[in-house]
Design an enzyme around this catalytic site. Sequence first.
Site, PDB file in Angstrom:
ATOM      1  CB  SER A 134      50.498  33.141 -49.500  1.00 28.38           C
ATOM      2  OG  SER A 134      50.799  32.545 -48.261  1.00 28.38           O
ATOM      3  CE1 TYR A 147      47.560  36.767 -46.429  1.00 24.01           C
ATOM      4  CE2 TYR A 147      48.086  34.437 -46.533  1.00 24.01           C
ATOM      5  CZ  TYR A 147      48.448  35.752 -46.723  1.00 24.01           C
ATOM      6  OH  TYR A 147      49.699  36.046 -47.210  1.00 24.01           O
TER       7      TYR A 147
HETATM    8  P1  NAD Z   1      53.171  44.567 -45.628  1.00 31.15           P
HETATM    9  O1  NAD Z   1      52.145  44.734 -44.575  1.00 31.15           O
HETATM   10  O2  NAD Z   1      54.608  44.858 -45.330  1.00 31.15           O
HETATM   11  O3  NAD Z   1      52.770  45.401 -46.928  1.00 31.15           O
HETATM   12  C1  NAD Z   1      51.448  45.467 -47.382  1.00 31.15           C
HETATM   13  C2  NAD Z   1      51.335  46.571 -48.401  1.00 31.15           C
HETATM   14  O4  NAD Z   1      49.970  46.649 -48.847  1.00 31.15           O
HETATM   15  C3  NAD Z   1      51.687  47.959 -47.838  1.00 31.15           C
HETATM   16  O5  NAD Z   1      52.299  48.729 -48.837  1.00 31.15           O
HETATM   17  C4  NAD Z   1      50.297  48.526 -47.487  1.00 31.15           C
HETATM   18  O6  NAD Z   1      50.262  49.935 -47.416  1.00 31.15           O
HETATM   19  C5  NAD Z   1      49.498  47.981 -48.651  1.00 31.15           C
HETATM   20  N1  NAD Z   1      48.072  47.961 -48.397  1.00 31.15           N
HETATM   21  C6  NAD Z   1      47.412  47.503 -47.311  1.00 31.15           C
HETATM   22  N2  NAD Z   1      46.089  47.693 -47.443  1.00 31.15           N
HETATM   23  C7  NAD Z   1      45.909  48.313 -48.639  1.00 31.15           C
HETATM   24  C8  NAD Z   1      44.777  48.778 -49.337  1.00 31.15           C
HETATM   25  N3  NAD Z   1      43.532  48.648 -48.837  1.00 31.15           N
HETATM   26  N4  NAD Z   1      44.957  49.358 -50.544  1.00 31.15           N
HETATM   27  C9  NAD Z   1      46.205  49.513 -51.057  1.00 31.15           C
HETATM   28  N5  NAD Z   1      47.318  49.073 -50.446  1.00 31.15           N
HETATM   29  C10 NAD Z   1      47.158  48.482 -49.245  1.00 31.15           C
HETATM   30  O7  NAD Z   1      52.994  43.057 -46.115  1.00 31.15           O
HETATM   31  P2  NAD Z   1      53.918  42.058 -46.938  1.00 31.15           P
HETATM   32  O8  NAD Z   1      54.284  40.972 -46.024  1.00 31.15           O
HETATM   33  O9  NAD Z   1      54.962  42.763 -47.716  1.00 31.15           O
HETATM   34  O10 NAD Z   1      52.815  41.459 -47.919  1.00 31.15           O
HETATM   35  C11 NAD Z   1      52.763  41.710 -49.302  1.00 31.15           C
HETATM   36  C12 NAD Z   1      52.051  40.543 -49.961  1.00 31.15           C
HETATM   37  O11 NAD Z   1      52.784  39.352 -49.730  1.00 31.15           O
HETATM   38  C13 NAD Z   1      50.628  40.299 -49.443  1.00 31.15           C
HETATM   39  O12 NAD Z   1      49.775  39.962 -50.514  1.00 31.15           O
HETATM   40  C14 NAD Z   1      50.821  39.103 -48.535  1.00 31.15           C
HETATM   41  O13 NAD Z   1      49.649  38.350 -48.405  1.00 31.15           O
HETATM   42  C15 NAD Z   1      51.907  38.370 -49.277  1.00 31.15           C
HETATM   43  N6  NAD Z   1      52.627  37.399 -48.454  1.00 31.15           N
HETATM   44  C16 NAD Z   1      53.333  37.809 -47.368  1.00 31.15           C
HETATM   45  C17 NAD Z   1      53.996  36.870 -46.612  1.00 31.15           C
HETATM   46  C18 NAD Z   1      54.804  37.236 -45.409  1.00 31.15           C
HETATM   47  O14 NAD Z   1      55.241  36.315 -44.698  1.00 31.15           O
HETATM   48  N7  NAD Z   1      55.055  38.498 -45.136  1.00 31.15           N
HETATM   49  C19 NAD Z   1      53.943  35.520 -46.957  1.00 31.15           C
HETATM   50  C20 NAD Z   1      53.210  35.142 -48.067  1.00 31.15           C
HETATM   51  C21 NAD Z   1      52.550  36.099 -48.807  1.00 31.15           C
END
Ligand code: NAD
Length: 252
Positions: A134, A147
């Site tokens: 991130s 986080y």
């Molecule tokens: P999201 O909430 O859309 O997806 C999260 C995924 O993780 C889902 O498939 C969920 O079922 C799964 N998950 C949650 N808890 C779990 C567990 N205990 N065991 C197994 N799977 C689990 O989120 P996203 O935004 O797509 O995030 C994905 C990654 O990207 C994360 O690591 C997040 O920190 C990172 N990220 C997101 C953003 C953003 O702005 N959305 C920015 C930077 C980094």
Amino acid sequence: MFLTGKRALVTGSTSGIGLATARALRAEGAEVILNGFGDAGEIAKLQEELDGAEYFGTDLTDVAAIEAMMAEAGQIDILVNNAGMQHVSPVEDFPVDKWDLIMALNLSAAFHCTRLAVPGMKAKGWGRIINTASAHSKVASPFKSAYNAAKHGLDGFTKTIALELAEFGITANCVSPGYVWTPLVENQIPDTMKARGLSREEVINDVLLVKQATKKFVQPAEIGAVVTFLCRDEAQNVNGANWSVDGGWTAE
Ligand code: NAD
């Protein structure tokens, strides 16, 4: 279809960035393995869309469950450690159970999946480990102590394994999105409103988009495209990097 014959596990791929990444890898021919939570019917549809992708509903905060998943999954050529969660709270009120959960999911799960995938990658002399970090692996924002700590840790972990594994044909990199419009971002808006005393509109414009010089959310498919590039042979010397896709946020 340069990934035909490769097996790719994308954790947290039932939603958001992970799902877009699974789709991008499948489009290049990889056999995709899904993981994450969600509605059984929706997940079955995703499996079908991805040409019969295997699916593990494994909770990645449970080490024994990760071990069972990795044993059953077998050879993994491309490991995308993507599953993650967020919690927004002032540090003195930060719930201890949420801190532990975020450390387990956003940091320790990547360690466990990696340690269990590496022997197979070494045996083949080829592997790609790509960690969804991130912008918060490089800079911090207030009220996201767990986080930010986990994501900074993920960057350090990635650099370490990049050095350890390079001579075996394995690369390890982070891809670091800015704000991507997914449930993870949408769900943090109410707590951010509370922590900062702002309206929903103010959170979106003055807290989230204010960081990104483009003033636009990143699209999940843009992360999938970078992950796919890192799997190419031309990317064999991209190792230990932390690739920003944040509209310029961390350039400042
Ligand atoms: P999201 O909430 O859309 O997806 C999260 C995924 O993780 C889902 O498939 C969920 O079922 C799964 N998950 C949650 N808890 C779990 C567990 N205990 N065991 C197994 N799977 C689990 O989120 P996203 O935004 O797509 O995030 C994905 C990654 O990207 C994360 O690591 C997040 O920190 C990172 N990220 C997101 C953003 C953003 O702005 N959305 C920015 C930077 C980094």
